[in-house]
Design a protein around this motif. Structure first.
Motif, short mmCIF file in Angstrom:
data_model
loop_
_atom_site.label_atom_id
_atom_site.label_comp_id
_atom_site.label_asym_id
_atom_site.label_seq_id
_atom_site.Cartn_x
_atom_site.Cartn_y
_atom_site.Cartn_z
N TRP A 93 -63.25 -29.65 -48.11
CA TRP A 93 -62.17 -30.19 -48.70
C TRP A 93 -60.82 -30.27 -48.10
O TRP A 93 -60.42 -29.26 -47.37
N ILE A 94 -60.27 -31.34 -47.86
CA ILE A 94 -58.82 -31.38 -47.06
C ILE A 94 -57.90 -32.11 -47.87
O ILE A 94 -58.18 -33.30 -48.27
N LEU A 107 -61.64 -34.57 -38.13
CA LEU A 107 -62.65 -35.10 -38.97
C LEU A 107 -63.65 -36.00 -38.67
O LEU A 107 -64.65 -36.29 -39.33
N ARG A 108 -63.72 -36.78 -37.66
CA ARG A 108 -64.24 -37.74 -37.33
C ARG A 108 -65.61 -37.01 -36.83
O ARG A 108 -66.65 -37.91 -36.78
N HIS A 109 -65.89 -35.92 -36.50
CA HIS A 109 -67.10 -35.44 -36.17
C HIS A 109 -67.69 -34.87 -37.36
O HIS A 109 -68.98 -34.25 -37.23
N LEU A 130 -59.76 -43.11 -42.45
CA LEU A 130 -60.92 -42.04 -42.75
C LEU A 130 -62.35 -42.38 -42.88
O LEU A 130 -63.31 -41.93 -42.48
N GLY A 131 -62.29 -43.57 -43.55
CA GLY A 131 -63.69 -44.18 -43.91
C GLY A 131 -64.63 -43.35 -44.69
O GLY A 131 -65.71 -43.48 -44.77
N VAL A 132 -63.84 -42.60 -45.75
CA VAL A 132 -64.49 -41.76 -46.64
C VAL A 132 -64.82 -42.46 -47.97
O VAL A 132 -64.21 -43.52 -48.23
#
Length: 464
Positions: A93-94, A107-109, A130-132
Motif C-alpha cells: 500500500w503506497i 515500484l516497477r520491480h 504506474l500502470g496499476v
C-alpha cells in the motif's frame, strides 16, 4: 459543529495546504460492519509510511487495526526489497502523494497486481505511468468502507459479505406509495424499490397522492415536496386529516426532497411528516428508512438468505485463513521450473480475459466534469476511458472496446443510429435541454443531479 457539541480543527503547512477536520458525538447504531471485526487476520500487507506519519496514515492504520490485518511498515527502498524477498506480504500500500520519488521508482520491480495505490482523482498522469489496474486504486478521501472493499477482494472473500446491507438482498412484502412529479425520478425510484420486492404505486402530484390514499391502504408513503397542483406538505395535511376524521390507521409519510439545508428536517417533521430523505436517493439511507418502518415486513426468504450468507462468510474466512497460512509457508520454498511456469501461464490467461472485457467510454467536453464522472466510475471499480473531443467519438466506438457510452449533451451527435448498434447511451443533460435531445432507442437520459448510486443503477440496467 459547536451546536452538536463537536470540535473543529485546522492544520496548515507551507507548500502543502490546509486540512480541516471535526469530531462529533453521534448515536451508535447497529451495523453489519461488526461481522467483519478482526475478519482479515490472514492478510499480510506492507505499507509505506514516513518517519513522521500524517493524519491519513493514522486513519489507515486504525482501519487495519479494526480489521486485524497484519501490517509491515517501510520507508526506504532497502526495507521494501527485504519485504519483497521474504514473500511475506500479499499487497503493498503506497500513498503516491506522500511517497518519495525513489520509492515510486522502485515500484516497477513489484507485481502491479500486488500494488494498492492511494491517490487523489486529479493525479491521473502519475497513476497512468504506474500502470496499476483500476481496481487497485483507492481514491481519497480514504474511508473504512473503501478499505473494507479492497480487503474483501484481496482476501478472496466474495461480495456476499456485504449482502446484509444491500438493497438487492433485503426484500419486503409491502406496498408503498411514491408521490413524485418528475418522470425520470419516478422510473429510478420504482426500479430501486421494486428491486427490494416492494409493490410500488405512483402519484404524479400531491392531489393524486391524497386521492390514492383515500382509496387504498399502504405500508409507507414517500412524499416529494415540490409538486404541482398540491405540494407535499399540503398533501400530508390532507392525508392526516382524512385519517383522523375516518378513524383510519396512520401510514408513515417520509419527505422525499432535494432540500438539504440546515433546519429542513425539523421543518418537515413539524409539518407532521414522519421522516426525511434527500434526493438523489442514497441506497443506504433508503434501506435505513425501510428497515425502520417496514422491519416487520421483511420476507422470510430474505432473512434466510442473510443468515446463509453470514454462515457461508464465516466458514469462508476460516478456510481462507488456513489456505493463506499454507500459501505464505509454501512461497518461501524455491519452486521447481514447472511451478514457476504455471502461475505465469495463469497470469497470462487472466490478463487475456481482462483484455476482452468491455469498458465504459466517458465523453465529456468539460475536463472538470469529466474528472468528477471518472471518480464516480472508479468508485464502482469499473474499467473506463475518457474522451474530450467529439471528432474522435466514431473511431473510439468503432474500436469495439466499449459497451456503454456516458456522454454529455454538447458532444452528443444528432444521429445516434450507428452508435446505438454498438453501445448503450447514457446522456448527461444540461438544464432545460431534455426536449431538444435526439430520440434515444437504446439508452436513457440521466437525471440532472447524478450520483454514483444512480449511475450504477443505469449501468447495470444496460450491461448484460
Amino acid at each position: 459543529v459547536e451546536l452538536m457539541d463537536g470540535k473543529l480543527e485546522v492544520e496548515s503547512a507551507p507548500g502543502k495546504g490546509s486540512t480541516f477536520s471535526f469530531d462529533l458525538k453521534l448515536e451508535e447504531l447497529p451495523s453489519s460492519e461488526s461481522a467483519l471485526f478482526n475478519a482479515f487476520t490472514s492478510l499480510h500487507i506492507a505499507k509505506y509510511e514516513q518517519k513522521h506519519p500524517e493524519k491519513s496514515d493514522n486513519y489507515l492504520d486504525n482501519s487495519f487495526e479494526y480489521y486485524a490485518t497484519e501490517v509491515r511498515l517501510f520507508d526506504s527502498v532497502n526495507e521494501l526489497k527485504k519485504i519483497k524477498e521474504s514473500k511475506s506480504c500479499n499487497n503493498y500500500w503506497i500513498d503516491i502523494e506522500n511517497a518519495k520519488q525513489y520509492i515510486l521508482d522502485s515500484l516497477r520491480h513489484i507485481d502491479k497486481t500486488q500494488l494498492i495505490i492511494i491517490a487523489h482523482v486529479t493525479s491521473r498522469d502519475k497513476l497512468d505511468s504506474l500502470g496499476v489496474p483500476q481496481k487497485n486504486i483507492l481514491y481519497k478521501p480514504v474511508t473504512l468502507s473503501k478499505v473494507r472493499e479492497v480487503l474483501l477482494r484481496e482476501s478472496g472473500v466474495t461480495t456476499e459479505k456485504t449482502h446484509e446491507a444491500t438493497m438487492a438482498e433485503v426484500h419486503f412484502d409491502a406496498k408503498v406509495l411514491v408521490a413524485e412529479d418528475n418522470i425520470i425520478n419516478q422510473k429510478l425510484i420504482r426500479h430501486i424499490l421494486e428491486g427490494s420486492g416492494l409493490t410500488v404505486d405512483m402519484a404524479n402530484d400531491g392531489m393524486d397522492a391524497f386521492e390514492k390514499r383515500q382509496r387504498n391502504d399502504y405500508d409507507l408513503i414517500f412524499m416529494d415536496i415540490q409538486m404541482p397542483i398540491m405540494d407535499g406538505v399540503e398533501s400530508t395535511h390532507e392525508i392526516l386529516a382524512f385519517e383522523q376524521e375516518n378513524g383510519e390507521p396512520h401510514i408513515p409519510i417520509v419527505a422525499l426532497t432535494a432540500y438539504a439545508l440546515k433546519g429542513d428536517r425539523e421543518r418537515f417533521l413539524l409539518e407532521k411528516m414522519d421522516d426525511f430523505i434527500t434526493k438523489p436517493l442514497d441506497t443506504s439511507d433508503l434501506l435505513t428508512v425501510l428497515n425502520k418502518y417496514l422491519g416487520n415486513k421483511v420476507t422470510k426468504e430474505s432473512k434466510e438468505t442473510q443468515e446463509r450468507a453470514t454462515d457461508s462468510r464465516n466458514e469462508r474466512i476460516k478456510e481462507l485463513t488456513a489456505s493463506r497460512e499454507e500459501k505464505l509457508t509454501a512461497d518461501t520454498k524455491v519452486p521447481a521450473p514447472k511451478e514457476i511456469q504455471e502461475p505465469v501461464m495463469q497470469q497470462r490467461e487472466i490478463s487475456q480475459k481482462k483484455k476482452t472485457e468491455k469498458k465504459i467510454l466517458l465523453a465529456n467536453s468539460s475536463l472538470l466534469e469529466g474528472r468528477i464522472l471518472a471518480k464516480m466510475i472508479a468508485g464502482l471499480n469499473l474499467d473506463y476511458a475518457t474522451l474530450h473531443k467529439s471528432s474522435n467519438l466514431d473511431d473510439e466506438i468503432g474500436s469495439g472496446h466499449y459497451d456503454i457510452l456516458v456522454i454529455d449533451s454538447e458532444m452528443l451527435p444528432e444521429d445516434l443510429s450507428s452508435i446505438e448498434d454498438q453501445v448503450a447511451v447514457i446522456v448527461l443533460p444540461e438544464d432545460n435541454t431534455e426536449e431538444i435531445l435526439p430520440d434515444i432507442k437504446r439508452g436513457t437520459i440521466a437525471p440532472p443531479a447524478l450520483t454514483k448510486e444512480i449511475l450504477e443503477v443505469l449501468i447495470n440496467k444496460y450491461r448484460v
